[in-house]
Scaffold this active site. Structure first.
Site, PDB file in Angstrom:
ATOM      1  N   GLN A   1      30.159  40.994  33.643  1.00 38.30           N
ATOM      2  CA  GLN A   1      29.456  39.748  33.333  1.00 38.30           C
ATOM      3  C   GLN A   1      30.469  38.807  32.708  1.00 38.30           C
ATOM      4  O   GLN A   1      31.366  39.246  31.992  1.00 38.30           O
ATOM      5  CB  GLN A   1      28.347  40.084  32.343  1.00 38.30           C
ATOM      6  CG  GLN A   1      27.501  38.924  31.928  1.00 38.30           C
ATOM      7  CD  GLN A   1      26.163  39.438  31.409  1.00 38.30           C
ATOM      8  OE1 GLN A   1      25.401  40.064  32.144  1.00 38.30           O
ATOM      9  NE2 GLN A   1      25.881  39.197  30.151  1.00 38.30           N
TER      10      GLN A   1
ATOM     11  N   ASP B   1      40.708  41.244  47.587  1.00 40.17           N
ATOM     12  CA  ASP B   1      39.255  41.074  47.407  1.00 40.17           C
ATOM     13  C   ASP B   1      38.926  39.597  47.584  1.00 40.17           C
ATOM     14  O   ASP B   1      38.376  38.947  46.714  1.00 40.17           O
ATOM     15  CB  ASP B   1      38.872  41.550  45.993  1.00 40.17           C
ATOM     16  CG  ASP B   1      37.367  41.767  45.853  1.00 40.17           C
ATOM     17  OD1 ASP B   1      36.667  41.745  46.880  1.00 40.17           O
ATOM     18  OD2 ASP B   1      36.892  41.952  44.722  1.00 40.17           O
TER      19      ASP B   1
END
Ligand SMILES: Nc1ncnc2c1ncn2[C@@H]1O[C@H](COP(=O)(O)OP(=O)(O)OP(=O)(O)O)[C@@H](O)[C@H]1O
Length: 543
Positions: free
Chosen positions: A134, A285
């Protein structure tokens, strides 16, 4: 607990009708019986397509499965295209966790008493909530710099471990159950996933990768890498410069800002090839959530990248073969492509080159029927890998990562600028690189790189030459001695075998004699003689 999770996973899968994806004829009777047993868990989404149902199920199962879906979406070699496309929608819209918990993790990890010791501002509402972590916006007390604080989800390690365990069990069951199980290699896919996700759980890896990228692209106008604050980085927490760019997926916004889309698309390819061929260190990624475009100079747009959890590296041989492969490929020199695969050791050395060449031609010629600008580079590579796999190509994880990254880059480039000719953009780059690798300039470079090493070893050379010459002088003598030792050993072995045979003969005679005469001593003598022979035979053997 595990039973409960297992039930929950089953429930979600059945309620999304994923069991229907496996044809009934492939299922053994006990699996069918089990399905009937769970009669209350019906497919609740019969109106939705296969892909949508898989995506919804993974989303419901939480972060670990979402991430798995993201990874699967790049495996177009394993999944039907519709399912792969649907899975690529899986972005990071994951439920945030309690911000108070995030604050506690930050305090504990960074050894702070209160957040205000480090930050002048800290936004409690998360800026983003992704599968693993987060992100909270903040301002550093020292220097007033805008930063983001990335915090790993609490207990994610245990969740991942137990979910992966279940995935592994399911994968090996599928591998055995499905007739196509071997080709789909579910066990291998789960293993690959495990490797990636475990690495991503340690933010010190990501911080180190980020710093390496920053160094590689220092002062680059093509790519900006935010600063990582290594002093405030920990396994569970990472503090980095906050960036304010336009998300790459927001094409409307990019167009509205008059961004030079052709330049942007081409730059993406250049940045990728620079990472692969110049630095041997590439961001692996590259999904759209991790790429932004700076708003500063739309006509000469600069990329900004985040999330350095997964990186790929290539050694110089891999790079060389890859570049040569691409060039041979686009020159349609399939013989060279096949030969390169053998030379690089990617396929076994006894591969039938003619057969391999013919197979590559068969899959690739149809691709080249299209205009060059429409050819999908990543698809070419994928077809090549699939063909090579049939010829026992050993799976090269670094190449699979590269192919997946190329898939992202190409997809992105074409979205930004549909006429993007990837080959035209990449060819000069590859050819230049190849020129730098061979020829006089390359030789000069290699010599200057190795010079310090050689100069360090130079003083040892006279001694080495002297020792070698001395050894050469004594070599015939040594060989003679060795030969004599071997001869002696052979002689000893022969004698030992002879003594064994004699000993056995004497003992047999000693055993037979009492049948023909009453005296015991002749047979005793033979037995003794026999044992004596055996004794000497064993001694000879051991000497
Ligand atoms: N430096 C930053 N500046 C601004 N926003 C950021 C920054 N870093 C991360 N974010 C926001 O947080 C989101 C999640 O961050 P990140 O991709 O690093 O997390 P993750 O858990 O590794 O995600 P993923 O599931 O993609 O692996 C990003 O998509 C972006 O919106």
């Amino acid at each position: 607990m595990r039973i409960l999770r297992f039930y929950q996973i089953n429930k979600v899968m059945l309620q999304h009708g994923l069991d229907e994806l496996i044809p009934g004829k492939w299922l053994p009777w006990y699996a069918k019986l089990g399905r009937i047993g769970f009669f209350w868990l019906r497919n609740k989404h019969p109106d939705k397509s296969q892909g949508t149902r898989v995506r919804l199920a993974l989303q419901t199962l939480g972060p670990v499965f979402i991430k798995f879906g993201q990874m699967l979406s790049t495996r177009k070699d394993l999944l039907p295209p519709e399912v792969a496309t649907e899975l690529s929608i899986l972005q990071d819209q994951v439920e945030p966790f309690d911000p108070e918990l995030a604050k506690q993790i930050i305090l504990q990890s960074l050894g702070l008493e209160k957040l205000s010791d480090l930050f002048s501002e800290f936004e409690t509402k998360p800026l983003a909530s992704a599968s693993i972590a987060q992100v909270h916006a903040a301002k550093l007390k020292d220097g007033n710099q805008d930063v983001v604080v990335k915090v790993i989800r609490p207990n994610i390690q245990q969740t991942i471990q137990s979910d992966i365990e279940l995935m592994r069990t399911a994968a090996s069951a599928l591998q055995k159950l499905l007739p196509d199980g071997k080709r789909l290699r579910p066990v291998e896919v789960v293993k690959e996933y495990e490797r990636t996700i475990i690495d991503e759980l340690d933010l010190t890896h990501e911080a180190a990768n980020g710093m390496q990228f920053k160094r590689n692209f220092e002062n680059s106008t093509a790519l900006y890498v935010p600063t990582i604050y290594s002093d405030y980085s920990h396994k569970n927490v990472m503090v980095m410069e906050r960036i304010y760019g336009t998300p790459i997926s927001d094409i409307k916004q990019l167009v509205a800002r008059n961004t030079n889309m052709k330049r942007l698309a081409e730059r993406g390819v250049e940045v990728f090839f620079t990472q692969v061929f110049r630095d041997s260190f590439f961001h692996a990624d590259m999904h759209p959530g991790n790429i932004f475009v700076s708003t500063v100079n739309p006509n000469d747009p600069q990329y900004i990248t985040i999330d350095f959890g997964i990186v790929g590296t290539l050694n110089s041989e891999d790079k060389r073969y890859l570049a040569e492969n691409f060039i041979a490929f686009f020159n349609r020199n399939y013989r060279k492509v096949a030969q390169l695969h053998v030379d690089s050791g990617w396929v076994p050395s006894d591969t039938d080159i003619d057969d391999f060449e013919a197979s590559i031609r068969k899959v690739c010629e149809p691709i080249f029927q299209k205009p060059l600008a429409e050819i999908e580079f990543s698809n070419v590579l994928l077809q090549l890998f699939n063909t090579a796999r049939r010829f026992n190509m050993v799976i090269q994880p670094q190449l699979v990562l590269l192919q997946k990254t190329l898939l992202y880059i190409e997809g992105l480039g074409r979205q930004l600028y549909p006429q993007l000719d990837l080959w035209k953009t990449a060819k000069p780059f590859l050819e230049n690189w190849m020129k730098e690798q061979i020829g006089l300039k390359a030789m000069y470079q290699k010599i200057s790189t190795n010079l310090p090493y050689w100069s360090e070893k130079l003083p040892e050379i006279p001694d080495l030459v002297y020792d070698t010459l001395k050894q050469v002088k004594t070599l015939p003598e040594l060989q003679k001695l060795q030969f004599e030792a071997q001869q002696e050993q052979l002689r000893q072995q022969h004698t030992s075998t002879l003594l064994m045979i004699m000993g056995t003969t004497f003992i047999i005679i000693g055993a037979i004699l009492p049948m023909y005469q009453d005296n015991w001593w002749p047979s005793g003598c033979f037995d003794l003689l026999g044992l004596g022979c055996w004794f000497f035979a064993f001694r000879k053997k051991r000497s």
